[in-house]
Scaffold this active site. Structure first.
Site, mmCIF file in Angstrom:
data_model
loop_
_atom_site.group_PDB
_atom_site.id
_atom_site.type_symbol
_atom_site.label_atom_id
_atom_site.label_comp_id
_atom_site.label_asym_id
_atom_site.label_seq_id
_atom_site.Cartn_x
_atom_site.Cartn_y
_atom_site.Cartn_z
ATOM 1 N N TYR A 55 30.939 41.915 36.292
ATOM 2 C CA TYR A 55 31.166 42.018 37.992
ATOM 3 C C TYR A 55 31.559 40.560 38.405
ATOM 4 C CZ TYR A 55 30.065 41.701 42.976
ATOM 5 O OH TYR A 55 30.016 41.676 44.121
ATOM 6 N N LYS A 94 35.312 39.333 39.803
ATOM 7 C CA LYS A 94 35.379 38.868 41.076
ATOM 8 C C LYS A 94 36.032 37.304 41.170
ATOM 9 C CE LYS A 94 33.869 40.691 44.654
ATOM 10 N NZ LYS A 94 34.705 41.338 45.580
#
Length: 515
Positions: free
Chosen positions: A256, A260
């Site tokens: 994640y 990102k």
């Protein structure tokens, strides 16, 4: 570390403010991720705080326009978070919502966001601001899936924005944890990597640099795509493991965070002269005040929920580690203030804002569990028989191995499988079922411990200089209506509200965590 910048609103000099209401009035917005946790709260505050805002075009995944409209009604218009807005409008609520919200059938994973040419031409003439909040937030998601949504997704939304002739601002919601595994204080600066294999992005002089292999985003995208196409068996597990491996190689804790961060870098490289804002919240939790205290969507913190059920009396971590979490309504208000400020000034630069507490209003994991202990002791959850569940103070352990040993014993005792119990003799089949259920519970808690372990020892801090300056630029009335001053949070009250919301989620849970 605590820096006291508390502001006395009454003694602040009067100012015209940022112009939040004035900017939102009459503007049209294109919003991705509107069916998600942050997206719903953002739409709610825009409609409640500025009723004469223009139309909100919401990108909603569906097979056709009819499916998108169905999701708009079921997942947004009928959602709990809108109950205050519904009370305001009464019988005209649905008509008001339909007049403001326009479902746009599409997907951030598709070229041109999956929007047909005719619809693109129609809405591109109206859009003033784009807010990209769509994200794959699972820490260990499939690498290809996370890249498609978190990395390539923002780039696709930005490219779509270049077709919007009236576009005043592109706002992207990221995460404070793009900074990865380094320790220290991180500035609110655009994220970048140089070719010297050293992370030199958002660090201050107090932060630690780490040497990592050079990150080539195009190569990572290709790697994920080729791997997904070539794997036929156990693809989900292998692709999850690949993402975790790539993240750790390049200096992040999770897939994640890495995807990102790559998304931020693509936005910066592709934005051209479009005024751009990146909002970096830390862990987003339930609402503090708006539209009502304690609202949360989904099952955000399994640790606290399980603790309240007396299933998890211990965990892995340093009790003195600073936990950085912010209430959802403050993230929403900071987002609206930032987009107004930079939508008005029109400066073709990239501005970054942390919405975080670790510097401005720090609290430790020990504090969090003390608040949770106080709450669940005074307002205990009930077990399946309606009996109050008693808990004990949280015990912190230094390793996953010690946690695994202790939790095995806890689960065995709670289930009646401890040494000396006679289940095996009286009912061998029931004994086997209980063993399997408890093994599943242990594996679940160990998986949670491994997922959270990095953050339970995390030493990063998030500078909020830009965010504080934004608050200072606001008028007294704006600060009251769009509050995101994290120093105003009374930690005990906030965590009691959070415990209350987690308790409600936990008490209605029917998963296999109890055995």
């Amino acid at each position: 570390m605590r820096i006291n910048h508390s502001m006395d609103q009454e003694s602040s000099p009067p100012c015209a403010g940022v112009g939040i209401v004035e900017f939102l009035q009459g503007k049209s917005y294109f919003i991705t991720g509107a069916t998600g946790f942050l997206g719903k709260a953002l739409v709610e505050k825009m409609l409640r705080g500025v009723p004469d805002v223009g139309r909100l075009f919401l990108l909603i995944k569906g097979k056709d326009k009819e499916a998108a409209m169905k999701r708009l009604k079921s997942e947004i218009i009928n959602a709990e978070v809108f109950k205050s807005l519904k009370a305001i409008h009464g019988n005209s609520y649905e008509a008001f919502m339909i007049s403001k919200l326009v479902p746009v059938c599409g997907d951030v994973c598709s070229e041109n966001l999956g929007i047909d040419a005719q619809t693109t031409n129609e809405i591109a003439k109206e859009i003033d601001v784009i807010i990209n909040s769509a994200a794959q937030t699972t820490w260990d998601a499939r690498y290809d899936v996370a890249i498609n949504i978190n990395t390539k997704g923002p780039a696709r939304v930005l490219e779509f924005g270049k077709k919007c002739k009236k576009l005043r601002l592109f706002l992207h919601v990221s995460t404070a944890y793009v900074n990865g595994t380094r320790q220290g204080v991180f500035y609110e600066k655009p994220f970048c990597l140089d070719r010297r294999s050293t992370r030199r992005d958002t660090i201050t002089s107090k932060a630690q640099e780490i040497s990592v292999p050079f990150l080539d985003i195009d190569a990572e995208i290709k790697l994920a795509s080729v791997a997904a196409e070539s794997i036929s068996k156990n693809a989900d597990q292998i692709m999850r493991e690949l993402g975790t491996e790539r993240a750790r190689i390049h200096g992040w804790f999770s897939t994640y965070e890495m995807t990102k961060a790559m998304g931020e870098m693509l936005v910066d490289s592709l934005r051209s002269s479009i005024p751009t804002v990146i909002i970096r919240p830390s862990f987003i939790e339930s609402t503090y005040r708006e539209p009502f205290p304690g609202w949360i969507q989904g099952y955000k913190v399994p640790i606290l929920a399980a603790y309240g059920q007396s299933q998890l009396p211990c965990f892995v971590g340093d009790p003195n580690t600073i936990v950085d979490s912010v209430p959802m309504d403050m993230v929403v208000n900071a987002t609206l203030a930032a987009l107004a400020k930079h939508g008005i000034d029109g400066n073709p630069e990239l501005h970054v804002y942390h919405v975080a507490t670790s510097v401005a209003n720090p609290h430790s994991f020990k504090d969090v569990f003390n608040y949770a202990y106080d709450y669940f002791s005074s307002s205990p959850l009930l077990d399946s028989k309606g009996k109050k569940i008693s808990i004990r103070p949280m015990e912190f352990l230094v390793s996953v191995d010690s946690f695994t040993d202790l939790i095995k014993n806890e689960v065995a005792q709670r289930s009646g499988l401890a040494p000396g119990d006679n289940v095996y003799i009286s009912d061998p089949k029931r004994y086997l079922r209980m063993q399997l259920a408890c093994l599943k519970t242990v594996h679940r808690f160990v998986r949670i411990a491994n997922s959270y372990k990095a953050y339970m020892f995390y030493k990063g801090r998030f500078d909020v200089t830009n965010t504080k300056k934004l608050i200072e630029d606001m008028s007294i009335e704006e600060r009251k209506k769009f509050n995101f001053d994290v120093e105003s949070i009374k930690l005990g009250a906030f965590h009691q509200k959070r415990s209350h919301s987690w308790g409600k989620k936990a008490s209605s849970s029917t998963d296999s965590s109890s055995c």
